[in-house]
Design an enzyme around this catalytic site. Structure first.
Site, short mmCIF file in Angstrom:
data_model
loop_
_atom_site.label_atom_id
_atom_site.label_comp_id
_atom_site.label_asym_id
_atom_site.label_seq_id
_atom_site.Cartn_x
_atom_site.Cartn_y
_atom_site.Cartn_z
N HIS A 14 0.84 -1.20 0.00
CA HIS A 14 0.00 0.00 0.00
C HIS A 14 0.88 1.25 0.00
O HIS A 14 2.10 1.16 0.11
CB HIS A 14 -0.93 0.02 1.22
CG HIS A 14 -0.22 0.15 2.52
ND1 HIS A 14 0.24 -0.94 3.22
CD2 HIS A 14 0.14 1.24 3.25
CE1 HIS A 14 0.83 -0.52 4.33
NE2 HIS A 14 0.80 0.80 4.37
N GLY A 15 0.25 2.38 -0.13
CA GLY A 15 0.93 3.67 -0.01
C GLY A 15 0.13 4.55 0.94
O GLY A 15 -0.96 4.18 1.38
#
Length: 141
Positions: free
Chosen positions: A58-59
């Site tokens: 994820h970011g």
């Protein structure tokens, strides 16, 4: 802090944390805004990761993190939408400062590895970019 839409993997830096050695063992102190470039508001750790598994794909839009291999080793794959960089962490006095706007995936955990994460803010689901295509679209704006 870097603008998350413009951040690159080259904005993410390896940090050597203090290491105080004595015959009885080592200690690494970590202090807000001194050893870590932000005030830590959340700490969590990953452990007992089964062989072959990866975590954290994820970011974040705003969150900064410092990731430390408190025990064992693992690889962190960083992606800014254009560039990809892989860093292996395997020392408890080395941290990786991850800027917002960077996709990360952690894999190749050694047996008994503990991944310690120091975060700049509390958990906020709205800050997450959980889909890689959505992450790339966010970076392209």
């Amino acid at each position: 802090m870097t603008n998350s839409r413009n951040s690159t993997v080259f904005d993410c830096n390896i940090m050597q944390l203090p290491r105080i050695h004595n015959r009885a063992g080592n200690i690494t102190p970590v202090e807000n805004n001194i050893h870590i470039p932000f005030a830590v508001k959340r700490i969590y750790y990953l452990y007992d990761i089964p062989g072959g598994e990866s975590r954290a794909a994820h970011g974040h839009k705003q969150l900064e993190q410092v990731i430390i291999a408190a025990s064992g080793s693992f690889d962190i794959h960083l992606d800014d939408g254009i560039n990809i960089k892989t860093i292996q962490l395997n020392r408890p006095y080395i941290g990786l400062h991850i800027q917002p706007g960077i996709w990360r995936d952690i894999s190749n955990f050694s047996s008994g590895a503990i991944c310690l994460v120091l975060a700049s803010d509390l958990y906020d689901e709205d800050d997450y970019l959980r889909d890689h295509e959505g992450f790339k679209a966010y970076k392209a704006i």
